[in-house]
Design a protein around this motif. Structure first.
Motif, PDB file in Angstrom:
ATOM      1  N   GLN A  10      -9.318   2.886  -5.862  1.00 28.18           N
ATOM      2  CA  GLN A  10      -9.147   4.129  -6.595  1.00 28.18           C
ATOM      3  C   GLN A  10      -8.739   3.850  -8.042  1.00 28.18           C
ATOM      4  OE1 GLN A  10      -5.877   6.762  -5.393  1.00 28.18           O
ATOM      5  NE2 GLN A  10      -7.420   8.357  -5.111  1.00 28.18           N
TER       6      GLN A  10
ATOM      7  N   LEU B  60      -1.206   9.808 -10.444  1.00 22.71           N
ATOM      8  CA  LEU B  60      -1.028  11.229 -10.134  1.00 22.71           C
ATOM      9  C   LEU B  60      -0.435  11.421  -8.740  1.00 22.71           C
ATOM     10  CD1 LEU B  60      -4.272  12.789 -11.646  1.00 22.71           C
ATOM     11  CD2 LEU B  60      -1.923  13.406 -12.244  1.00 22.71           C
ATOM     12  N   ARG B  61      -0.885  10.604  -7.800  1.00 25.68           N
ATOM     13  CA  ARG B  61      -0.342  10.695  -6.441  1.00 25.68           C
ATOM     14  C   ARG B  61       1.137  10.314  -6.417  1.00 25.68           C
ATOM     15  NH1 ARG B  61      -4.157   8.220  -3.841  1.00 25.68           N
ATOM     16  NH2 ARG B  61      -3.203   6.174  -3.672  1.00 25.68           N
ATOM     17  N   ASP B  62       1.491   9.261  -7.153  1.00 24.75           N
ATOM     18  CA  ASP B  62       2.895   8.834  -7.219  1.00 24.75           C
ATOM     19  C   ASP B  62       3.766   9.897  -7.886  1.00 24.75           C
ATOM     20  OD1 ASP B  62       2.225   6.472  -5.980  1.00 24.75           O
ATOM     21  OD2 ASP B  62       2.130   5.298  -7.835  1.00 24.75           O
TER      22      ASP B  62
ATOM     23  N   SER C  13       3.096  13.074  -8.025  1.00 27.83           N
ATOM     24  CA  SER C  13       3.145  14.224  -7.129  1.00 27.83           C
ATOM     25  C   SER C  13       4.212  14.036  -6.056  1.00 27.83           C
ATOM     26  CB  SER C  13       1.773  14.437  -6.475  1.00 27.83           C
ATOM     27  OG  SER C  13       1.823  15.513  -5.566  1.00 27.83           O
ATOM     28  N   ARG C  14       4.291  12.822  -5.526  1.00 21.25           N
ATOM     29  CA  ARG C  14       5.316  12.526  -4.516  1.00 21.25           C
ATOM     30  C   ARG C  14       6.718  12.640  -5.133  1.00 21.25           C
ATOM     31  NH1 ARG C  14       3.771   7.835  -3.374  1.00 21.25           N
ATOM     32  NH2 ARG C  14       5.296   6.688  -4.604  1.00 21.25           N
TER      33      ARG C  14
ATOM     34  N   TYR D 234      -5.614   8.223 -10.672  1.00 21.43           N
ATOM     35  CA  TYR D 234      -5.412   8.980  -9.437  1.00 21.43           C
ATOM     36  C   TYR D 234      -4.206   8.456  -8.667  1.00 21.43           C
ATOM     37  CZ  TYR D 234      -9.997  10.994 -10.354  1.00 21.43           C
ATOM     38  OH  TYR D 234     -11.039  11.661 -10.924  1.00 21.43           O
ATOM     39  N   GLN D 235      -4.015   7.153  -8.689  1.00 16.71           N
ATOM     40  CA  GLN D 235      -2.833   6.569  -8.046  1.00 16.71           C
ATOM     41  C   GLN D 235      -1.559   7.053  -8.744  1.00 16.71           C
ATOM     42  OE1 GLN D 235      -2.451   4.404  -5.261  1.00 16.71           O
ATOM     43  NE2 GLN D 235      -0.335   5.018  -5.626  1.00 16.71           N
TER      44      GLN D 235
END
Length: 200
Positions: free
Chosen positions: A42, A49-51, A53-54, A46-47
């Motif tokens: 990925q 953004l995921r981090d 978001s968490r 995006y990684q």
């Protein structure tokens, strides 16, 4: 040469995040037997953004927990204060809680000092009429209140701690949200997500 079963067994013993030399060696050995297909890597954005978001979700959970704790102690000290604004949350409310955790802190100050505290409780512009209204309402709430603890109680330190913590957590959460928006804006999915969030 490793057998298929042995290679799988070695993989099961690895940590979720493979970080050291032994992990790398075991992974390399298992590849000869398992012949894994190439995996999709990925994009970093995006990684990230995921981090983020968490992190945002964790901060939200912390805020909810701290709000509940503040509510619990305020019920003993100055429950009427929760009626000062339309909702007991946000920068102005938490600053007012910090300044006036008990009715005595309201009733012992003069009108001018009370108005100044209200004026300083928000970073937004607030009219003189609004300040006067809140000062009058705060005084009325204080006169209605009966504090169940003495003014020297450490509970007031706890109340102020939670109020300041909520200010800090909320500010950090907003910073994280701003970072997410900045990262997401150039992505092709951004406009689509905005469209669906608008019509939800």
């Amino acid at each position: 040469m490793l057998t298929h079963d042995l290679a799988k067994k070695q993989l099961d013993s690895l940590r979720v995040r493979k970080t050291d030399q032994i992990d790398a060696e075991k992974l390399a050995q298992s590849q000869f037997v398992l012949n894994r297909k190439p995996t999709y890597v990925q994009e970093e954005v995006y990684q990230n953004l995921r981090d983020l978001s968490r992190f945002y979700q964790n901060l939200t959970e912390d805020i909810v927990r701290t709000k509940n704790r503040l509510h619990k102690v305020l019920q003993v000290a100055f429950p009427e204060l929760e009626n000062i604004l339309s909702t007991p949350t946000g920068e102005q409310y938490w600053n007012l809680v910090t300044a006036f955790p008990c009715k005595d802190f309201v009733l012992e100050v003069g009108k001018d000092e009370l108005s100044e505290s209200i004026l300083q409780s928000t970073s937004k512009r607030i009219s003189d009429k609004r300040v006067a209204y809140l000062a009058e309402k705060l005084t009325a709430l204080a006169n209605q209140s009966y504090c169940a603890v003495k003014k020297t109680s450490p509970m007031f330190e706890e109340i102020r701690y939670y109020a300041k913590e909520l200010l800090r957590l909320s500010e950090k959460r907003q910073t994280i949200l701003d970072e997410m928006v900045e990262l997401a804006q150039p992505l092709p999915e951004y406009e689509i997500l905005l469209f669906y969030s608008w019509y939800r």
